[in-house]
Enzyme design. Structure first.
Site, PDB file in Angstrom:
ATOM      1  N   PRO A  88       0.821  -1.198   0.000  1.00 27.48           N
ATOM      2  CA  PRO A  88       0.000   0.000   0.000  1.00 27.48           C
ATOM      3  C   PRO A  88       0.863   1.259   0.000  1.00 27.48           C
ATOM      4  O   PRO A  88       1.737   1.417   0.846  1.00 27.48           O
ATOM      5  CB  PRO A  88      -0.818  -0.103   1.284  1.00 27.48           C
ATOM      6  CG  PRO A  88      -0.225  -1.193   2.074  1.00 27.48           C
ATOM      7  CD  PRO A  88       0.645  -2.000   1.207  1.00 27.48           C
ATOM      8  N   GLU A  89       0.653   2.094  -0.989  1.00 23.52           N
ATOM      9  CA  GLU A  89       1.319   3.395  -1.051  1.00 23.52           C
ATOM     10  C   GLU A  89       0.237   4.452  -0.882  1.00 23.52           C
ATOM     11  O   GLU A  89      -0.885   4.133  -0.503  1.00 23.52           O
ATOM     12  CB  GLU A  89       2.082   3.536  -2.383  1.00 23.52           C
ATOM     13  CG  GLU A  89       3.134   2.429  -2.544  1.00 23.52           C
ATOM     14  CD  GLU A  89       3.943   2.539  -3.820  1.00 23.52           C
ATOM     15  OE1 GLU A  89       4.140   3.656  -4.315  1.00 23.52           O
ATOM     16  OE2 GLU A  89       4.397   1.495  -4.322  1.00 23.52           O
TER      17      GLU A  89
END
Length: 281
Positions: A2-3
């Site tokens: 997850p960014e």
DNA sequence: CGACTCTCCTGGGTGC
DNA sequence: TGCACCCAGGAGAGTC
């Protein structure tokens, strides 16, 4: 993985489904999940009990839930595989469930599930609205306080490669391996380009590219690579179908048809087009 | 102090 | 089928 866009999808879910609710109890099922909460798991759980979640905030890849009654927040980082899920209280416990919050309204639990345990949660004080442990990271490129000129100056002072700089959360937060590769492709920059050789206009172009790929990803609900990343309802995004270079070794570049190349970088991978992104001499 | 490497962790995939 | 090995990677700790 997850960014910023994936974390933003989660933040929106938390704002919708958790804000305004009172925590009835907190349970830590794996001590590693609260390793950065120095007073320990028991203190963590005790301090959460009875607190009301005020809102859901984010800077870069960090999420936090400000709590009623003090300048304090529940801070979370999803690491590689962390998920924050809303699950009916009676539902079976997930295999990698690390922390569970239940609420006084009897509605869905907030569950922190994390296979690879790089993520963590902690309770911390807020200093000027920002959790104390992340005071050292830079604003992300969507914050009002992000200063493009300051970023350009800092980049030109560095003696490093442009991709390392993009991944340096003290310069710009929220960019990880996937969006770094995507933004560099869009800006036609090779990951090993020395930062001192970048002109101000090129840095402006790079920042535009970072924002563009992240906005596009957000519009598709984020990127889901190995089904570990999901929103608070357990649903995956679709942006992986739109990736131009990341994970596309040997597939043709959409601009020029040249096969995408994978190279080792910082003990991981960098994907780029050898024609559109010329390696510096 | 800046730049860089090492380390933490799990499970899916691969090759023999 | 079993098993050793590789790979994914964010960020703090450690090294030079």
């Amino acid at each position: 993985m997850p960014e910023l866009p994936e974390v933003e999808v989660v933040r929106r879910g938390l704002a919708q489904w958790v804000a305004g609710r009172e925590i009835a109890s907190a349970e830590v099922l794996h001590p590693r999940a609260v390793r950065r909460h120095v007073p320990g798991a028991e203190e963590f759980a005790a301090r959460l009990k009875g607190r009301v979640v005020v809102s859901a905030e984010r800077r870069g890849k960090y999420l936090w839930l400000p709590l009623s009654g003090a300048e304090e927040a529940l801070l979370a980082h999803l690491g590689m595989s962390g998920q924050l899920l809303l699950v009916e209280p009676g539902a079976p416990l997930e295999r990698h469930l690390r922390v569970r919050l239940s609420f006084t309204d009897g509605g869905p639990d907030l569950r922190f599930v994390d296979q690879r345990t790089f993520g963590h949660v902690m309770l911390t004080s807020l200093v000027g609205g920002v959790p104390e442990p992340i005071a050292h990271i830079a604003p992300d490129p969507f914050e009002e306080s992000f200063d493009d000129a300051r970023f350009a100056a800092a980049l030109r002072r560095k003696r490093t490669e442009v991709k390392r700089a993009l991944l340096d959360q003290s310069l710009i937060s929220g960019v990880g391996n996937i969006y770094a590769d995507e933004a560099l492709w869009l800006a036609r920059l090779h990951w090993a380009r020395p930062t001192q050789t970048l002109t101000r206009p090129k840095i402006a172009e790079l920042l535009d590219a970072v924002r563009e790929v992240m906005i596009a990803a957000l519009h598709q609900g984020g990127t889901s690579f190995d089904s570990l990343y999901v929103n608070v309802n357990g649903e995956s995004g679709y942006f992986d179908r739109s990736l131009e270079v990341y994970g596309r070794r040997d597939q043709p570049c959409s601009r020029c048809g040249t096969p995408i190349m994978r190279e080792a970088f910082m003990n991981r991978s960098s994907y780029s087009c050898p024609r559109c992104q010329r390696r510096p001499r």
